[in-house]
Design an enzyme around this catalytic site. Structure first.
Site, PDB file in Angstrom:
ATOM      1  N   GLY A 126       0.818  -1.210   0.032  1.00 23.50           N
ATOM      2  CA  GLY A 126       0.098   0.101   0.056  1.00 23.50           C
ATOM      3  C   GLY A 126       0.739   1.083   0.024  1.00 23.50           C
ATOM      4  O   GLY A 126       0.558   2.270  -0.598  1.00 23.50           O
ATOM      5  N   TRP A 127       1.811   1.156   0.620  1.00 23.16           N
ATOM      6  CA  TRP A 127       2.884   2.345   0.785  1.00 23.16           C
ATOM      7  C   TRP A 127       3.278   2.900  -0.888  1.00 23.16           C
ATOM      8  O   TRP A 127       3.297   4.171  -1.458  1.00 23.16           O
ATOM      9  CB  TRP A 127       4.216   1.806   1.420  1.00 23.16           C
ATOM     10  CG  TRP A 127       5.025   3.167   1.878  1.00 23.16           C
ATOM     11  CD1 TRP A 127       5.276   3.564   3.054  1.00 23.16           C
ATOM     12  CD2 TRP A 127       6.151   3.937   1.146  1.00 23.16           C
ATOM     13  NE1 TRP A 127       6.167   4.667   2.861  1.00 23.16           N
ATOM     14  CE2 TRP A 127       6.573   4.781   1.734  1.00 23.16           C
ATOM     15  CE3 TRP A 127       6.467   3.582  -0.359  1.00 23.16           C
ATOM     16  CZ2 TRP A 127       7.733   5.654   1.084  1.00 23.16           C
ATOM     17  CZ3 TRP A 127       7.355   4.579  -1.006  1.00 23.16           C
ATOM     18  CH2 TRP A 127       7.851   5.405  -0.241  1.00 23.16           C
ATOM     19  N   CYS A 246       1.805   5.130   8.018  1.00 22.61           N
ATOM     20  CA  CYS A 246       2.827   4.187   7.634  1.00 22.61           C
ATOM     21  C   CYS A 246       3.309   3.590   9.177  1.00 22.61           C
ATOM     22  O   CYS A 246       3.455   4.003  10.243  1.00 22.61           O
ATOM     23  CB  CYS A 246       4.101   4.590   6.930  1.00 22.61           C
ATOM     24  SG  CYS A 246       5.524   3.557   6.834  1.00 22.61           S
ATOM     25  N   GLY A 247       3.550   2.212   9.090  1.00 23.53           N
ATOM     26  CA  GLY A 247       3.792   1.297  10.171  1.00 23.53           C
ATOM     27  C   GLY A 247       5.008   1.796  10.823  1.00 23.53           C
ATOM     28  O   GLY A 247       5.527   1.336  12.088  1.00 23.53           O
ATOM     29  N   ASN A 406       8.055  -8.112   7.917  1.00 24.37           N
ATOM     30  CA  ASN A 406       8.493  -7.166   6.937  1.00 24.37           C
ATOM     31  C   ASN A 406       9.962  -6.760   7.198  1.00 24.37           C
ATOM     32  O   ASN A 406      10.372  -6.003   8.298  1.00 24.37           O
ATOM     33  CB  ASN A 406       7.606  -5.651   7.508  1.00 24.37           C
ATOM     34  CG  ASN A 406       8.085  -4.719   6.620  1.00 24.37           C
ATOM     35  OD1 ASN A 406       8.816  -4.684   5.759  1.00 24.37           O
ATOM     36  ND2 ASN A 406       7.443  -3.486   6.776  1.00 24.37           N
ATOM     37  N   SER A 408      12.215  -4.649   6.579  1.00 18.61           N
ATOM     38  CA  SER A 408      11.773  -3.427   6.030  1.00 18.61           C
ATOM     39  C   SER A 408      13.046  -2.275   5.671  1.00 18.61           C
ATOM     40  O   SER A 408      13.989  -2.483   6.704  1.00 18.61           O
ATOM     41  CB  SER A 408      10.965  -2.376   7.156  1.00 18.61           C
ATOM     42  OG  SER A 408      10.631  -1.279   6.604  1.00 18.61           O
ATOM     43  N   THR A 479       8.944  -4.688   1.821  1.00 14.91           N
ATOM     44  CA  THR A 479       7.977  -3.816   1.355  1.00 14.91           C
ATOM     45  C   THR A 479       8.122  -3.118   0.153  1.00 14.91           C
ATOM     46  O   THR A 479       7.643  -2.845  -0.813  1.00 14.91           O
ATOM     47  CB  THR A 479       7.300  -3.059   2.458  1.00 14.91           C
ATOM     48  OG1 THR A 479       8.630  -2.405   3.054  1.00 14.91           O
ATOM     49  CG2 THR A 479       6.521  -3.901   3.463  1.00 14.91           C
TER      50      THR A 479
END
Length: 561
Positions: A126-127, A246-247, A406, A408, A479
């Protein structure tokens, strides 16, 4: 349509055979040709269409619809989960892709490396939809992109992966035609065997549905669109939909567990309605870094989901010195009246340091009450021991819990891993505090070949294997890799091309590497289906076909690639 290279486990959740049964194995070349000859003994359909051409097109069309893809790939994920349960070294991986072409090239690379795409998925971030596929411009990961953009990207990715199937199978049928024209029976048999053994480029997509883009009904409606586009896994997070962050940003606001469980059920119902009985729901908790909630749930009895959520609120006792004022909110908690801490915007605060405990409780509730299949714990650093400790607690109440994790780009991996090694070595007395710097200085390039730098890199290389074995991580993903890769690669080419090297920069950094690595995109006309188009023209026009692949096609310069 029959699925190429597909051998899933039996249907999930005891659904009826009419819905949950896996796709039948693909018919062999010979069996399908026999069926066509039974219909058309002359070898030709009306209009003079050759049955061999019909056969080729049928086999190149690896799936009839993208909903068929969702059903098939959901069973692939279930199969992979069972394999992981038996052997945690066999975890799955994905890279986040923001275009169909990125996904296509990723899967082609995996097949060149491994000879199979099994265990490789596509992550749809989604980011990256917000940042790169958003008609409103480049925007942060705050659910400000159109809902339909995610479904559109799933559709695009599967169109690209299916076209990769068409191009590859067309090449095999060309080899078959060449062998027949040459009278080479052995080459003909080898070509047919390659067609029968072909493995599709289509793999599962884990699709980020953010916080659901609205209430539970909105989540259900969007989930159906993502599934119809081909998604077999939906990842949803426990943030407030209209305050989503955002996470890896501050200001995250979570919802009560009952609210989130309703959205998990909405995703499950969407899968079941569409006949995707093996559909996978990934429940993500952002509680580790979220210190706020938007509402206080109503508790019906001690220890229920609401009570377990509100017990973590930051409160102060109501006393004569700190009385209730107009507009205040109060709770009766643990035998006393308390006032929850509330910000000027009306949001309630959690107790400092409660994030880890809330994560564990979230995950247990999401599995046991919400029926989640996989968990996603958004962390602030990549630390195997810390994640393993949380999973160990979760598994006491939810045995067999598995994670998607994730890996990340928001983490400074070099700094984090070097800090972890330095801290361990200091504790063990292996080094003194002055032997290596602390903080950002650990990033220094001259530490790359130091003992600490080499140990950190060794841990980095085995990080995914370690977290799979020790922390129940079934799926490792990154991601935003293609966001950063595109930025880096375009910068690298631009610096040389607009600098002193000009064409040498393009050849050295792009074309020569494509040729030497065997990247099929070096023949860009072929990659996008030029030969596929020529084959179809031959099917309908024969010798009259105006083809692009003749002797004057410059792609012939790459024949040896």
């Amino acid at each position: 349509m029959d699925v190429i290279g597909f051998d899933p486990a039996a249907g999930h959740r005891g659904a009826s055979a009419a819905v949950a049964a896996p796709e039948a194995p693909r018919k062999t070349y010979s069996a399908l040709r026999g069926e066509l000859l039974a219909r058309y003994p002359s070898g030709f359909a009306p209009g003079g269409v050759a049955i061999d051409d019909i056969l080729q097109l049928r086999l190149q069309n690896t799936f009839d619809t993208h909903l068929d893809i969702a059903r098939a790939m959901a069973s692939v994920v279930r199969r992979d989960m069972a394999i992981y349960d038996a052997d945690p070294s066999r975890f799955t991986q994905s890279l986040g892709c923001w275009s169909g072409f990125h996904a296509q090239q990723m899967i082609k690379a995996v097949k060149r490396l491994r000879g199979t795409a099994r265990g490789a998925y596509v992550y749809l971030s989604g980011w990256m939809v917000a940042g790169l596929r958003n008609r409103f411009g480049h925007l942060p990961d705050q659910s400000m992109h159109e809902k339909t953009a995610v479904a559109d990207l799933i559709e695009e990715i599967y169109v690209s992966l299916r076209q990769a199937d068409e191009v590859a199978l067309n090449d095999l049928f060309r080899a078959l035609k060449t062998a027949r024209e040459a009278g080479d029976a052995r080459a003909e048999a080898e070509a047919i065997a390659a067609i029968d053994g072909f493995e599709t480029h289509v793999v599962p997509i884990i699709a980020d549905i953010d916080a659901g883009f609205g209430n539970e009904h909105a989540t259900y409606l969007l989930a159906k669109e993502l599934i119809k586009a081909g998604a077999s896994c939906l990842q949803i997070e426990n943030q407030v939909s209209d305050a989503k962050q955002c996470g890896h940003q501050d200001g995250k606001v979570t919802v009560p567990r009952e609210d989130f469980i309703e959205k998990l059920r909405a995703c499950r119902l969407a899968f079941e309605e569409l006949g995707v009985a093996d559909g996978v729901v990934v429940a993500r908790t952002d509680s580790l870094g979220a210190g706020l909630t938007q509402k206080i749930p109503v508790s019906q009895k001690p220890g229920d989901l609401a009570a377990e959520y509100t017990k973590w609120l930051k409160t102060e006792p109501v006393t004569a010195e700190a009385p209730l004022r107009d507009g205040d909110v109060a709770l009766w908690q643990d035998g006393r009246l308390v006032k929850p801490a509330r910000l000027p915007n009306g949001l309630f605060q959690f107790k400092e340091g409660s994030g880890r405990a809330r994560v564990v409780e979230d995950c247990i509730a999401f599995i046991n009450e919400g029926g989640a299949d996989l968990l996603w714990i958004e962390t602030d650093t990549p630390n195997v021991a810390e994640i393993a400790a949380m999973v160990s607690e979760i598994r006491k109440a939810a045995p067999g819990a598995k994670l998607a994790y994730n890996n990340s780009p928001s983490f400074n991996w070099t700094l984090n891993l070097r800090r972890q090694v330095r801290a361990e070595w200091l504790k063990e007395g292996r080094i003194a505090a002055g032997d290596y710097p602390d903080g950002p200085a650990l990033m220094a390039a001259d530490l790359d070949d130091s003992e600490l730098g080499r140990e950190a890199d060794a841990r980095l290389a085995r990080f995914q294997a370690d977290i799979a074995a020790e922390a129940g991580v079934f799926h490792n993903l990154i991601t935003l890799p293609t966001f950063h890769l595109t930025a880096k690669s375009v910068d690298e080419l631009s610096r040389g091309y607009f600098g002193a090297d000009r064409m040498k920069a393009y050849v050295n950094t792009v074309q020569r590497e494509e040729i030497r690595r065997g990247i099929s995109a070096v023949k860009h006309q072929h990659e996008v289906g030029s030969d596929l188009g020529d084959s179809f023209k031959e099917m309908v026009a024969g010798e009259r076909a105006l083809k692009a692949g003749g002797h004057a096609n410059t792609m012939n310069q790459f024949a040896a690639a």
